[in-house]
Design an enzyme around this catalytic site. Structure first.
Site, PDB file in Angstrom:
ATOM      1  N   PHE A 138      52.662  29.383  47.692  1.00 44.00           N
ATOM      2  CA  PHE A 138      52.356  28.542  47.184  1.00 44.00           C
ATOM      3  C   PHE A 138      52.765  28.179  45.371  1.00 44.00           C
ATOM      4  O   PHE A 138      52.629  29.089  44.757  1.00 44.00           O
ATOM      5  CB  PHE A 138      51.757  27.814  47.437  1.00 44.00           C
ATOM      6  N   ASP A 223      55.300  33.207  38.920  1.00 41.28           N
ATOM      7  CA  ASP A 223      53.989  32.526  39.293  1.00 41.28           C
ATOM      8  C   ASP A 223      52.402  32.949  39.037  1.00 41.28           C
ATOM      9  O   ASP A 223      51.506  33.523  40.623  1.00 41.28           O
ATOM     10  CB  ASP A 223      54.258  31.409  40.279  1.00 41.28           C
ATOM     11  N   LYS A 252      45.972  26.389  35.961  1.00 39.01           N
ATOM     12  CA  LYS A 252      44.617  26.677  36.313  1.00 39.01           C
ATOM     13  C   LYS A 252      43.754  27.341  35.334  1.00 39.01           C
ATOM     14  O   LYS A 252      43.309  26.812  34.360  1.00 39.01           O
ATOM     15  CB  LYS A 252      44.583  27.756  37.226  1.00 39.01           C
TER      16      LYS A 252
END
Ligand SMILES: *Cc1c(COP(=O)(O)O)cnc(C)c1O
Length: 404
Positions: A138, A223, A252
């Site tokens: 993702f 990532d 995040k």
């Protein structure tokens, strides 16, 4: 006086792309939250790995309030002190020589993938454009990032999608060997797959990717939007594995709840994002960067990082004890404070049913796909909150098993 918003307003006024729980939290402090009726919850969800210092951490509140009285926004026509200080701090703490700021993980990845293509174009030629990523991965919700992501349901019906993207099998180096060639510009990987089910990479796999990228003059892109900023017990998970990428994306937990993202890279690669090639109105926003600097400085300390390791053991102990009594999990896994409990075959695909039961018991948790119960709590959650949260989780799981 106008009435407080209600959950019914969600269906009435909002685009239906989410299905939030019925409860509306209104206030948070540390790892506890309170809803509109004053009911209290323990937070093992952490805003999906965002609230790394819990809710309203004093260091973050003070950074935000301090900056709020000084300067909110300038645009990219000017630079600003918080952005420069955050860039310096990230460069000094990591492999990177340069930082690019934006406002989310998807945007950080968008920048990373564009940079990889542009760098290959500049240094090798237009033919070198293939991106290899992994099934179940993702990377965000923009059209480029859902295309690189390995979950077809997120790009279905949005075509035509960007081309020259191929997906290998996570933790399977041979599947990468079959796809990689001299026309490959980048291999993109999460050192620990988050949304894909909390699956840590094997060390040999990441070392192997590094070697394959070097052999084919491709860039290795990590990532770390979910695994970064202390989550793994290291500032970034690449430090745990001892494998250094060419580009790293982070978001995040970087802002601890304030929207901010960054792409970090080296002096070898960075020049391809020359003046005018890329940008973002809010990238490097002073409020965002002031909060992120406070978050990074608070988290990247031996006390907080070793505390993550200690809490990892405590979470695992509790989850395994719950499993001994109820037999709901096949496996408990993860690094640091990103934990996944995969459902046992008898409960295949039913992780999501635990969430509303947990809410009724006063506990917020997450899933990662249909089969994994996920936890991404504050990195500084107290033992009291862990123990009480686990007691609540066990009550929810007891009810889940009985109703099954
Ligand atoms: C959450 C996530 C993203 C997307 O971040 P947004 O801030 O939602 O755009 C990208 N990559 C990974 C690994 C993530 O977990």
């Amino acid at each position: 006086m106008s009435q407080s918003p209600t959950r019914d307003d969600f269906e009435r006024y909002m685009v239906p792309n989410y299905a939030p729980q019925r409860t509306i939290p209104v206030r948070g402090e540390g790892s506890r939250l309170w809803d509109q009726d004053g009911r209290e919850y323990i937070d093992f969800a952490g805003g999906i790995a965002v609230n790394a210092l819990g809710h309203c951490h004093p260091a973050l509140v003070s950074a935000l309030k301090g900056q709020a009285d000084k300067l909110w926004h300038l645009s990219n026509v000017y630079t600003n002190e918080p952005a420069l200080a955050l860039a310096k701090s990230l460069v000094e703490r990591t492999f990177a020589d340069k930082a690019y700021f934006c406002s989310s993980g998807g945007e950080a990845n968008e920048a990373a993938f564009k940079l990889a293509r542009r760098w290959a174009h500049d240094t090798h030629g237009a033919h070198k454009d293939k991106i290899i990523s992994f099934r179940q991965s993702f990377h965000g919700r923009t059209l480029f990032t859902v295309s690189v992501g390995g979950q077809p349901k997120y790009s279905e019906g949005f075509g035509p999608i960007p081309g020259r993207i191929e997906h290998a099998v996570y933790n399977d180096l041979d599947s990468v060997r079959e796809l990689i060639d001299d026309a490959t510009c980048a291999v993109v990987v999460e050192p620990m797959q988050g949304e894909g089910g909390v699956v840590p990479a094997e060390a040999d796999f990441l070392h192997g990717l590094r070697a394959l990228c070097d052999e084919h003059q491709a860039l290795l892109v990590f990532d770390e939007v979910q695994s970064g900023v202390g989550r793994s017990g290291y500032l970034y998970a690449y430090m745990h594995y001892g494998v250094t990428p060419d580009i790293l994306t982070t978001a995040k937990a970087l802002g601890g709840g304030f929207p901010v993202g960054a792409m970090l890279t080296t002096d070898r690669v960075a020049p391809s994002l020359a003046v005018g090639t890329h940008g973002s109105t809010y990238g490097g926003n002073p409020l965002a960067c002031a909060v992120a600097l406070a978050a990074v400085e608070t988290i990247d300390t031996p006390e907080v990082l070793s505390g993550v390791m200690r809490r990892h053991a405590l979470f695992k102990e509790h989850l395994e004890a719950i499993n001994r009594r109820h037999g709901v999990f096949k496996e408990v896994r993860g690094l640091g404070l990103l934990l996944g409990a995969e459902m046992a075959p008898a409960y295949e695909g039913r992780a999501k049913e635990i969430l509303p039961l947990a809410m009724e018991e006063g506990l917020m948790a997450l899933v990662a796909g249909p089969n994994v119960l996920r936890m991404a709590p504050s990195l500084v959650i107290s033992d009291t909150d862990v123990n009480e949260g686990m007691a609540r989780l066990e009550r929810a799981i007891g009810r889940f098993v009985q109703g099954a």
